[in-house]
Design a protein around this motif. Structure first.
Motif, short mmCIF file in Angstrom:
data_model
loop_
_atom_site.label_atom_id
_atom_site.label_comp_id
_atom_site.label_asym_id
_atom_site.label_seq_id
_atom_site.Cartn_x
_atom_site.Cartn_y
_atom_site.Cartn_z
N ILE A 1 0.84 -1.20 0.00
CA ILE A 1 0.00 0.00 0.00
C ILE A 1 0.88 1.26 0.00
N ASP A 2 1.96 1.22 0.75
CA ASP A 2 2.90 2.35 0.77
C ASP A 2 3.50 2.58 -0.61
N ASP A 3 3.88 1.48 -1.29
CA ASP A 3 4.43 1.59 -2.64
C ASP A 3 3.40 2.19 -3.60
N LEU A 4 2.16 1.72 -3.49
CA LEU A 4 1.10 2.26 -4.35
C LEU A 4 0.94 3.76 -4.12
N GLU A 5 0.91 4.16 -2.85
CA GLU A 5 0.75 5.58 -2.51
C GLU A 5 1.87 6.42 -3.11
N HIS A 6 3.10 5.94 -3.00
CA HIS A 6 4.24 6.68 -3.55
C HIS A 6 4.18 6.78 -5.07
N ARG A 7 3.49 5.85 -5.71
CA ARG A 7 3.35 5.86 -7.17
C ARG A 7 2.12 6.64 -7.62
N GLY A 8 1.36 7.18 -6.66
CA GLY A 8 0.16 7.93 -7.00
C GLY A 8 -1.04 7.06 -7.32
N VAL A 9 -0.99 5.80 -6.86
CA VAL A 9 -2.08 4.84 -7.10
C VAL A 9 -2.92 4.74 -5.83
N HIS A 10 -4.23 4.87 -6.00
CA HIS A 10 -5.15 4.78 -4.86
C HIS A 10 -5.43 3.32 -4.55
N PHE A 11 -5.81 3.04 -3.29
CA PHE A 11 -6.13 1.68 -2.88
C PHE A 11 -7.47 1.66 -2.17
#
Length: 93
Positions: free
Chosen positions: A79-89
Protein backbone atom coordinates in the motif's frame (compact mmCIF):
# COMPACT_ATOMS: atom_id res chain seq x y z
CA UNK A 1 -6.93 6.57 -15.01
CA UNK A 2 -8.51 3.25 -14.31
CA UNK A 3 -9.80 1.03 -11.56
CA UNK A 4 -8.15 -2.38 -11.46
CA UNK A 5 -9.15 -5.32 -9.29
CA UNK A 6 -6.98 -8.02 -7.78
CA UNK A 7 -8.40 -11.38 -6.72
CA UNK A 8 -6.64 -14.42 -5.28
CA UNK A 9 -7.82 -17.91 -4.45
CA UNK A 10 -5.47 -20.02 -2.40
CA UNK A 11 -6.99 -23.50 -2.52
CA UNK A 12 -8.45 -25.75 -5.19
CA UNK A 13 -11.86 -25.64 -3.42
CA UNK A 14 -12.13 -21.87 -3.75
CA UNK A 15 -13.16 -19.89 -6.79
CA UNK A 16 -13.02 -16.21 -7.51
CA UNK A 17 -16.69 -15.73 -8.46
CA UNK A 18 -17.65 -13.74 -5.33
CA UNK A 19 -14.50 -11.64 -5.54
CA UNK A 20 -15.06 -10.92 -9.24
CA UNK A 21 -18.71 -9.96 -8.66
CA UNK A 22 -17.73 -7.53 -5.89
CA UNK A 23 -14.88 -6.06 -7.96
CA UNK A 24 -17.10 -5.59 -11.02
CA UNK A 25 -19.74 -3.92 -8.82
CA UNK A 26 -16.98 -1.63 -7.47
CA UNK A 27 -16.31 -0.45 -11.03
CA UNK A 28 -13.13 -2.36 -11.90
CA UNK A 29 -12.50 -2.34 -15.63
CA UNK A 30 -9.94 -5.15 -15.44
CA UNK A 31 -9.37 -7.86 -12.82
CA UNK A 32 -6.09 -9.69 -12.30
CA UNK A 33 -6.57 -13.10 -10.64
CA UNK A 34 -4.05 -15.51 -9.15
CA UNK A 35 -5.41 -19.06 -8.81
CA UNK A 36 -4.33 -21.56 -6.15
CA UNK A 37 -1.57 -19.31 -4.92
CA UNK A 38 -0.91 -19.14 -1.22
CA UNK A 39 -0.63 -15.64 0.17
CA UNK A 40 2.72 -16.62 1.66
CA UNK A 41 4.31 -17.32 -1.74
CA UNK A 42 6.63 -14.58 -2.85
CA UNK A 43 5.67 -14.86 -6.52
CA UNK A 44 2.13 -14.03 -7.58
CA UNK A 45 2.27 -13.60 -11.36
CA UNK A 46 -1.02 -11.74 -11.83
CA UNK A 47 -0.28 -9.35 -8.96
CA UNK A 48 3.11 -8.66 -10.50
CA UNK A 49 1.44 -8.03 -13.89
CA UNK A 50 -1.05 -5.63 -12.33
CA UNK A 51 1.67 -3.74 -10.44
CA UNK A 52 3.60 -3.26 -13.70
CA UNK A 53 0.44 -2.04 -15.45
CA UNK A 54 -0.51 0.65 -12.90
CA UNK A 55 0.02 4.34 -13.56
CA UNK A 56 -0.33 7.55 -11.52
CA UNK A 57 -4.02 8.16 -10.78
CA UNK A 58 -5.09 4.51 -11.12
CA UNK A 59 -6.89 2.66 -8.35
CA UNK A 60 -6.38 -0.88 -7.02
CA UNK A 61 -9.46 -2.56 -5.54
CA UNK A 62 -9.54 -5.82 -3.57
CA UNK A 63 -12.45 -7.71 -2.07
CA UNK A 64 -10.68 -8.13 1.30
CA UNK A 65 -7.31 -6.98 2.58
CA UNK A 66 -6.05 -10.55 3.01
CA UNK A 67 -6.30 -11.10 -0.76
CA UNK A 68 -3.50 -8.60 -1.42
CA UNK A 69 -0.81 -9.04 1.22
CA UNK A 70 1.07 -12.12 2.39
CA UNK A 71 1.08 -10.70 5.92
CA UNK A 72 0.47 -7.35 7.60
CA UNK A 73 3.99 -6.07 6.95
CA UNK A 74 3.81 -7.04 3.25
CA UNK A 75 0.34 -5.50 2.91
CA UNK A 76 1.50 -2.21 4.39
CA UNK A 77 4.59 -2.17 2.16
CA UNK A 78 2.44 -2.76 -0.96
CA UNK A 79 0.00 0.00 0.00
CA UNK A 80 2.90 2.35 0.77
CA UNK A 81 4.43 1.59 -2.64
CA UNK A 82 1.10 2.26 -4.35
CA UNK A 83 0.75 5.58 -2.51
CA UNK A 84 4.24 6.68 -3.55
CA UNK A 85 3.35 5.86 -7.17
CA UNK A 86 0.16 7.93 -7.00
CA UNK A 87 -2.08 4.84 -7.10
CA UNK A 88 -5.15 4.78 -4.86
CA UNK A 89 -6.13 1.68 -2.88
CA UNK A 90 -9.56 0.48 -1.81
CA UNK A 91 -10.88 -2.67 -0.11
CA UNK A 92 -14.54 -3.50 -0.78
CA UNK A 93 -15.00 -5.11 2.66
Amino acid sequence: MGSFGYARVSTVDQNAVLQHAALHAAGCRRIFTDHVVSGTRASRPELDKMLEHLRDGDEVVVWKLDRLGRNTRNLLALIDDLEHRGVHFRSVT
